[in-house]
Design a protein around this motif. Structure first.
Motif, PDB file in Angstrom:
ATOM      1  N   GLY A   1      31.826  45.459  43.300  1.00  0.00           N
ATOM      2  CA  GLY A   1      32.224  46.349  44.391  1.00  0.00           C
ATOM      3  C   GLY A   1      31.407  46.052  45.642  1.00  0.00           C
ATOM      4  O   GLY A   1      31.960  45.964  46.744  1.00  0.00           O
ATOM      5  N   ILE A   2      30.103  45.842  45.460  1.00  0.00           N
ATOM      6  CA  ILE A   2      29.243  45.526  46.591  1.00  0.00           C
ATOM      7  C   ILE A   2      29.658  44.183  47.196  1.00  0.00           C
ATOM      8  O   ILE A   2      29.772  44.034  48.416  1.00  0.00           O
ATOM      9  CB  ILE A   2      27.758  45.469  46.146  1.00  0.00           C
ATOM     10  CG1 ILE A   2      27.320  46.849  45.651  1.00  0.00           C
ATOM     11  CG2 ILE A   2      26.868  44.998  47.292  1.00  0.00           C
ATOM     12  CD1 ILE A   2      25.935  46.875  45.024  1.00  0.00           C
ATOM     13  N   ARG A   3      29.887  43.186  46.353  1.00  0.00           N
ATOM     14  CA  ARG A   3      30.278  41.862  46.835  1.00  0.00           C
ATOM     15  C   ARG A   3      31.602  41.904  47.570  1.00  0.00           C
ATOM     16  O   ARG A   3      31.746  41.316  48.632  1.00  0.00           O
ATOM     17  CB  ARG A   3      30.436  40.884  45.682  1.00  0.00           C
ATOM     18  CG  ARG A   3      29.211  40.713  44.857  1.00  0.00           C
ATOM     19  CD  ARG A   3      29.031  39.296  44.411  1.00  0.00           C
ATOM     20  NE  ARG A   3      28.862  38.409  45.537  1.00  0.00           N
ATOM     21  CZ  ARG A   3      27.781  38.361  46.301  1.00  0.00           C
ATOM     22  NH1 ARG A   3      26.768  39.152  46.069  1.00  0.00           N
ATOM     23  NH2 ARG A   3      27.722  37.522  47.302  1.00  0.00           N
ATOM     24  N   VAL A   4      32.580  42.605  47.016  1.00  0.00           N
ATOM     25  CA  VAL A   4      33.892  42.680  47.668  1.00  0.00           C
ATOM     26  C   VAL A   4      33.750  43.364  49.032  1.00  0.00           C
ATOM     27  O   VAL A   4      34.340  42.928  50.022  1.00  0.00           O
ATOM     28  CB  VAL A   4      34.925  43.403  46.785  1.00  0.00           C
ATOM     29  CG1 VAL A   4      36.183  43.739  47.564  1.00  0.00           C
ATOM     30  CG2 VAL A   4      35.275  42.531  45.579  1.00  0.00           C
ATOM     31  N   ALA A   5      32.945  44.401  49.094  1.00  0.00           N
ATOM     32  CA  ALA A   5      32.731  45.081  50.372  1.00  0.00           C
ATOM     33  C   ALA A   5      32.158  44.094  51.388  1.00  0.00           C
ATOM     34  O   ALA A   5      32.630  44.007  52.529  1.00  0.00           O
ATOM     35  CB  ALA A   5      31.788  46.270  50.191  1.00  0.00           C
ATOM     36  N   HIS A   6      31.151  43.305  50.981  1.00  0.00           N
ATOM     37  CA  HIS A   6      30.580  42.305  51.882  1.00  0.00           C
ATOM     38  C   HIS A   6      31.613  41.254  52.278  1.00  0.00           C
ATOM     39  O   HIS A   6      31.707  40.857  53.428  1.00  0.00           O
ATOM     40  CB  HIS A   6      29.365  41.625  51.227  1.00  0.00           C
ATOM     41  CG  HIS A   6      28.113  42.453  51.277  1.00  0.00           C
ATOM     42  ND1 HIS A   6      27.310  42.525  52.394  1.00  0.00           N
ATOM     43  CD2 HIS A   6      27.547  43.270  50.361  1.00  0.00           C
ATOM     44  CE1 HIS A   6      26.293  43.339  52.133  1.00  0.00           C
ATOM     45  NE2 HIS A   6      26.412  43.804  50.917  1.00  0.00           N
ATOM     46  N   ASN A   7      32.400  40.812  51.288  1.00  0.00           N
ATOM     47  CA  ASN A   7      33.453  39.817  51.571  1.00  0.00           C
ATOM     48  C   ASN A   7      34.439  40.315  52.606  1.00  0.00           C
ATOM     49  O   ASN A   7      34.886  39.572  53.476  1.00  0.00           O
ATOM     50  CB  ASN A   7      34.298  39.516  50.327  1.00  0.00           C
ATOM     51  CG  ASN A   7      33.583  38.682  49.308  1.00  0.00           C
ATOM     52  OD1 ASN A   7      34.090  38.509  48.213  1.00  0.00           O
ATOM     53  ND2 ASN A   7      32.422  38.162  49.639  1.00  0.00           N
ATOM     54  N   LEU A   8      34.805  41.593  52.496  1.00  0.00           N
ATOM     55  CA  LEU A   8      35.817  42.140  53.404  1.00  0.00           C
ATOM     56  C   LEU A   8      35.287  42.200  54.827  1.00  0.00           C
ATOM     57  O   LEU A   8      36.037  42.122  55.791  1.00  0.00           O
ATOM     58  CB  LEU A   8      36.238  43.545  52.948  1.00  0.00           C
ATOM     59  CG  LEU A   8      37.110  43.569  51.697  1.00  0.00           C
ATOM     60  CD1 LEU A   8      37.273  44.993  51.183  1.00  0.00           C
ATOM     61  CD2 LEU A   8      38.474  42.960  51.983  1.00  0.00           C
ATOM     62  N   VAL A   9      33.974  42.342  54.942  1.00  0.00           N
ATOM     63  CA  VAL A   9      33.389  42.469  56.274  1.00  0.00           C
ATOM     64  C   VAL A   9      33.028  41.110  56.870  1.00  0.00           C
ATOM     65  O   VAL A   9      33.186  40.885  58.053  1.00  0.00           O
ATOM     66  CB  VAL A   9      32.157  43.403  56.215  1.00  0.00           C
ATOM     67  CG1 VAL A   9      31.429  43.429  57.533  1.00  0.00           C
ATOM     68  CG2 VAL A   9      32.589  44.807  55.819  1.00  0.00           C
TER      69      VAL A   9
ATOM     70  N   VAL B   1      30.843  32.908  52.042  1.00  0.00           N
ATOM     71  CA  VAL B   1      31.041  31.553  51.528  1.00  0.00           C
ATOM     72  C   VAL B   1      30.398  31.355  50.167  1.00  0.00           C
ATOM     73  O   VAL B   1      30.871  30.585  49.349  1.00  0.00           O
ATOM     74  CB  VAL B   1      30.501  30.515  52.531  1.00  0.00           C
ATOM     75  CG1 VAL B   1      30.315  29.165  51.881  1.00  0.00           C
ATOM     76  CG2 VAL B   1      31.464  30.406  53.687  1.00  0.00           C
ATOM     77  N   LEU B   2      29.310  32.059  49.922  1.00  0.00           N
ATOM     78  CA  LEU B   2      28.647  31.863  48.631  1.00  0.00           C
ATOM     79  C   LEU B   2      29.556  32.289  47.495  1.00  0.00           C
ATOM     80  O   LEU B   2      29.618  31.629  46.466  1.00  0.00           O
ATOM     81  CB  LEU B   2      27.338  32.654  48.576  1.00  0.00           C
ATOM     82  CG  LEU B   2      26.292  32.206  49.577  1.00  0.00           C
ATOM     83  CD1 LEU B   2      24.987  32.915  49.284  1.00  0.00           C
ATOM     84  CD2 LEU B   2      26.086  30.708  49.538  1.00  0.00           C
ATOM     85  N   ASP B   3      30.287  33.371  47.687  1.00  0.00           N
ATOM     86  CA  ASP B   3      31.236  33.786  46.655  1.00  0.00           C
ATOM     87  C   ASP B   3      32.319  32.735  46.504  1.00  0.00           C
ATOM     88  O   ASP B   3      32.735  32.408  45.407  1.00  0.00           O
ATOM     89  CB  ASP B   3      31.924  35.098  47.046  1.00  0.00           C
ATOM     90  CG  ASP B   3      31.127  36.276  46.597  1.00  0.00           C
ATOM     91  OD1 ASP B   3      31.661  37.395  46.683  1.00  0.00           O
ATOM     92  OD2 ASP B   3      29.986  36.088  46.161  1.00  0.00           O
ATOM     93  N   PHE B   4      32.791  32.236  47.648  1.00  0.00           N
ATOM     94  CA  PHE B   4      33.826  31.217  47.624  1.00  0.00           C
ATOM     95  C   PHE B   4      33.361  30.055  46.765  1.00  0.00           C
ATOM     96  O   PHE B   4      34.074  29.565  45.898  1.00  0.00           O
ATOM     97  CB  PHE B   4      34.099  30.758  49.056  1.00  0.00           C
ATOM     98  CG  PHE B   4      35.209  29.774  49.174  1.00  0.00           C
ATOM     99  CD1 PHE B   4      34.954  28.405  49.084  1.00  0.00           C
ATOM    100  CD2 PHE B   4      36.506  30.208  49.394  1.00  0.00           C
ATOM    101  CE1 PHE B   4      35.988  27.489  49.202  1.00  0.00           C
ATOM    102  CE2 PHE B   4      37.537  29.288  49.520  1.00  0.00           C
ATOM    103  CZ  PHE B   4      37.275  27.928  49.424  1.00  0.00           C
TER     104      PHE B   4
END
Ligand SMILES: Nc1ncnc2c1ncn2[C@@H]1O[C@H](COP(=O)(O)OP(=O)(O)OP(=O)(O)O)[C@@H](O)[C@H]1O
Ligand SMILES: Nc1ncnc2c1ncn2[C@@H]1O[C@H](COP(=O)(O)OP(=O)(O)OP(=O)(O)O)[C@@H](O)[C@H]1O
Lengths: 216, 216
Positions: free
Chosen positions: B124-132, B136-139
């Motif tokens: 949830g935290i990661r998705v929130a950061h991704n949306l904002v 790239v690290l997640d990618f």
């Protein structure tokens, strides 16, 4: 500033909603359970009790005003699918949906979700990478000395290759990826890749070095 | 090369186990359900049916030979806690445990787990950061095409600088960091930094490029 709505305040949904809110965004949390809504009301902009499978309920909440809606209903796969379908038909711009199984995910994708999240599977991949690469990514992300930032390519860099720019040598910065104007992401770009107008460099480095570059 | 054992082949455990294996590590998958074990046997080094709450079963599996054990038992909080306790008492070096609730997580921490994972909350935290801000690290981490790996500096690289090695140009690889023999991590190393004996490079790149380098 974008407006976010999160439907389904389970552990994943609550985390998305509160994190977005803590980052300064407007967040509406929606759940059919009063207890869930009461539990989150202080940690988001607004919270509402509603059944997201009701088109009337979604319309009365003004759901089409939201730029991004996250559907984080878990156990009730039918409700997750129906909600996503309704949001798509109502014209919501960007829909993130959490899936329980690969099949659930396929259905969500086909009916129009823009991004599917598999929290357990995705975290498994991430933990595996963390265990192998000595937490360097966590180290970077959690360290106050380093930042990962996006820098719009300045005029003087357009047309130059990474090799010519020599950012590592001149600025102690590492270009992780380049995102072009059409949103394509080029990870670990080659030394010969040339910067284009509208490119965004995603760069990691020490804060003072990043400041120095943005001042140029 | 480190040895990993994963106890509990749910979605999270299966994902950790198969990802570690695909990255070239030795992985033992353990589950009390025969169906789960049969389902994963081709995607890991070994898979065994066992009840991890039995000290005898753990010993007979040689669990103390493993550098890292991941406890990914979900619903049965008692089994998760008991298993973690047993592993700690048997002297396993590094224990990662998945938690269902904050309370569950606190208990796991107190009894000795080295890292606690909350898949839904963390994603949830990661998705929130991704949306904002496109992360790239997640990618990189979630893309099956890229890997972040550790490579022990081969003899021919010792004494050479990153500039001379020119890994980006020659191998399309990006050196994120160098970990020296004394465990110090040098993130975004300078182009003039020279490789030392015993250094480990932490590198990101496309899988085929990484394979090519490790073959050299
Ligand atoms: N039709 C609906 N409208 C609004 N909220 C709903 C609807 N159906 C389910 N929910 C809510 O979605 C939330 C999350 O669902 P649930 O707890 O089943 O998922 P979960 O997968 O266990 O969540 P997590 O793993 O994120 O903790 C619940 O709080 C539930 O009340
Ligand atoms: N004592 C035990 N010994 C070995 N395996 C166990 C034990 N107890 C539970 N397991 C296994 O742990 C696995 C994961 O547990 P479970 O499915 O309850 O978790 P989950 O939280 O739903 O998983 P996920 O969310 O990762 O999909 C199951 O396959 C189950 O058989």
């Amino acid at each position: 500033p974008r407006q976010f709505a999160v439907i389904g305040i389970g552990r994943f949904g609550a985390s998305v909603a509160t994190t977005l809110y803590e980052m300064g965004n407007d967040v509406l949390a929606i759940d059919s359970s009063e207890a869930k809504v009461e539990g989150i009301v202080d940690k988001v902009t607004h919270a509402a009790v509603a059944d997201s499978t009701s088109e009337i309920a979604l319309k009365s909440l003004g759901i089409t005003n939201f730029d991004v809606v996250i559907v984080s209903i878990g156990q009730d796969i039918q409700a997750s699918i129906l909600t996503t379908l309704l949001l798509k038909e109502l014209g919501v711009g960007y829909i993130v949906a959490k899936a329980r199984t690969m099949l659930h995910g396929k259905v969500l994708q086909k009916i129009g979700a823009d991004r599917i999240v598999f929290p357990e599977r995705d975290m498994g991949i991430r933990v595996a990478h963390n265990l192998v690469a000595a937490n360097v990514l966590d180290f970077i992300e959690l360290s106050p000395e380093y930042s990962i930032v996006e820098i719009i390519v300045p005029q003087y860099m357009v047309g130059k290759s990474l090799r010519e720019l020599d950012l590592r040598a001149r600025h102690d910065l590492n270009v992780l990826a380049i995102r072009s104007a059409d949103k394509k992401i080029n990870v670990t770009p080659a030394a010969t890749d040339r910067m284009q107008r509208g490119d965004v460099m995603i760069v990691v480095g020490k804060n003072d070095k990043i400041q120095a570059l943005s001042r140029e």
